[in-house]
Motif scaffolding. Structure first.
Motif, PDB file in Angstrom:
ATOM      1  N   UNK A  82       3.438 -32.806 -18.854  1.00 43.05           N
ATOM      2  CA  UNK A  82       3.289 -33.131 -18.021  1.00 43.05           C
ATOM      3  C   UNK A  82       4.936 -34.201 -17.162  1.00 43.05           C
ATOM      4  N   UNK A  83       5.708 -33.747 -15.839  1.00 40.08           N
ATOM      5  CA  UNK A  83       6.445 -33.969 -15.530  1.00 40.08           C
ATOM      6  C   UNK A  83       6.512 -35.299 -14.868  1.00 40.08           C
ATOM      7  N   UNK A  84       5.564 -35.346 -14.586  1.00 41.69           N
ATOM      8  CA  UNK A  84       5.530 -36.880 -13.209  1.00 41.69           C
ATOM      9  C   UNK A  84       3.386 -36.376 -12.228  1.00 41.69           C
ATOM     10  N   UNK A 113       3.194 -30.671 -12.049  1.00 39.89           N
ATOM     11  CA  UNK A 113       2.864 -32.033 -11.728  1.00 39.89           C
ATOM     12  C   UNK A 113       0.762 -32.053 -11.843  1.00 39.89           C
ATOM     13  N   UNK A 114       1.442 -33.997 -12.635  1.00 37.26           N
ATOM     14  CA  UNK A 114      -0.095 -34.976 -12.902  1.00 37.26           C
ATOM     15  C   UNK A 114      -1.408 -34.151 -11.809  1.00 37.26           C
ATOM     16  N   UNK A 115      -0.712 -34.477 -10.816  1.00 35.08           N
ATOM     17  CA  UNK A 115      -1.739 -34.261  -9.451  1.00 35.08           C
ATOM     18  C   UNK A 115      -2.586 -33.088  -9.256  1.00 35.08           C
ATOM     19  N   UNK A 336       9.052 -40.047 -12.335  1.00 35.74           N
ATOM     20  CA  UNK A 336       7.570 -41.661 -12.064  1.00 35.74           C
ATOM     21  C   UNK A 336       7.167 -40.859 -10.933  1.00 35.74           C
ATOM     22  N   UNK A 337       7.481 -40.510  -9.940  1.00 36.94           N
ATOM     23  CA  UNK A 337       6.902 -40.525  -8.672  1.00 36.94           C
ATOM     24  C   UNK A 337       6.885 -39.287  -8.231  1.00 36.94           C
TER      25      UNK A 337
END
Ligand code: KG4
Ligand code: ZN
Length: 343
Positions: A82-84, A113-115, A336-337
């Motif tokens: 997971x990078x963010x 991308x976690x999402x 983080x974003x």
């Protein structure tokens, strides 16, 4: 075994769960999750404590995942991490670990991308689990996000609407906190709600865009309602806990369904998936199933263990990226974003 085996290791460390998973050709062989109990005492995730716990957990968790998969680490073809988006200190632990292991084993890295991963969990190869066809709409509901995403392909996603303030998971957790329940309160509200009457109390729903959300007003409304009633009867919460939880949950699920109905009307897409921690909620699952008959929707609900944060969803995203030769290099940094439509 004639089929070529592509083993992917997935690593997740974006918030307060340290997780590692091994997949073979998109099938989960192991999915180890270490929850961090330490945050319960603080009523929410403490970032500094989370990253320290990740540091303690990451080696044993990865070792266990490889052991349970019954493979040798030299058989791994790539490492997905997971990078963010997430907490910077937490992301850095998984990112650094994934980089070192990929260098040590001489295998490629895949930044995830976690999402996107929450959504792509639907493509884990599972018996009796149907996969959504493209395009579909995904309602991603977690502790950090609330979005309606149009998914046109594995890595082609567009946010149609999202929250203006709090995420739906926060609405559950903050309501629970007002009721004196421990963190994370979402699952507890769900549990008590099953014993209560959802029509007992009415809360005002927000007025925002057709496909957007807002939960901060609801939280304030619930706080005022509780304060007012506790003033009159100090045992109000204990005496009515089930009905309060059922009414809060009913309002939140109604808001989610209103927005989904709007999105179906606007896009004409009737394949509806849900993802993220809050999709573990029993009421949203029930209401969505009912919408199959009542509205002619096809709904896709992930297996319980792939709803809250887990590394199997990172692994499947890594596997799909692997098939597209979509690798990252060692300079990829934690972020983080990160929006759902960016890599
Ligand atoms: O996806 P997730 O594990 O972590 C984030 O990326 O945020 O979601 C965690 C959120 C928490 O707010 C938790 O209270 C909520 O999911 N949650 C639930 C239920 N299970 C987890 N909310 C309502 N009902 C549930 N059964
Ligand atoms: Zn998540």
């Amino acid at each position: 075994m004639s089929e070529k085996s592509i083993y992917i290791l997935g690593i997740e460390s974006s918030c307060d769960d340290t997780s590692a998973s091994v997949l073979r050709n998109g099938k989960v062989l192991s999915n180890v999750v270490a929850n961090q109990e330490i945050h319960t005492a603080y009523g929410g995730v403490v970032p500094e404590l989370a990253s320290r716990a990740h540091q303690q957990n990451i080696i044993p968790v990865v070792q266990q995942a490889i052991q349970r998969a019954n493979i040798d680490k030299k058989e791994l073809k790539a490492i997905a991490f997971t990078r963010g988006p997430g907490l910077m200190g937490s992301l850095l632990v998984g990112t650094s670990f994934a980089k070192s292991l990929s260098m040590g084993l001489g295998i490629p890295l895949i930044a995830v991308n976690h999402m996107q991963a929450h959504i792509l969990a639907h493509f884990i190869d599972e018996k009796e689990q149907k996969k959504p066809p493209f395009p579909f709409l995904c309602l991603t509901i977690s502790g950090g996000h609330t979005q309606i995403v149009k998914v046109s392909n594995y890595f082609e996603m567009e946010v149609l609407g999202e929250t203006m303030d709090d995420a739906v998971g926060e609405a559950f957790d903050k309501s629970a906190k007002i009721l004196g329940l421990p963190y994370p309160g979402g699952p507890l509200i769900d549990k008590y709600a099953q014993l209560g009457n959802p029509k007992t109390y009415k809360f005002t729903k927000p007025k925002v865009g057709d496909m957007d959300f807002s939960f901060s007003g609801l939280k304030t409304g619930i706080l005022r309602f509780i304060q007012k009633n506790v003033q009159q009867n100090s045992n109000f919460i204990e005496e009515n806990l089930n009905d309060i939880c059922a009414s809060i949950q009913h309002t939140i699920v109604e808001i989610l369904m209103d927005k989904l109905k709007n999105s179906v009307k606007i896009t004409g897409i009737k394949h509806i998936a849900i993802a993220g921690g809050v999709s573990a909620n029993s009421e949203i699952r029930k209401v969505l199933k009912e919408a199959e008959k009542r509205r002619g929707w096809s709904t896709y609900i992930p297996k319980f263990e792939y709803t809250t944060d887990n590394a199997a969803m990172i692994g499947i995203t890594g596997y799909l990226a692997y098939l597209e030769n979509n690798f990252s290099n060692i300079n990829t940094s934690a972020t983080a974003r990160l929006k759902v439509d960016s890599k």
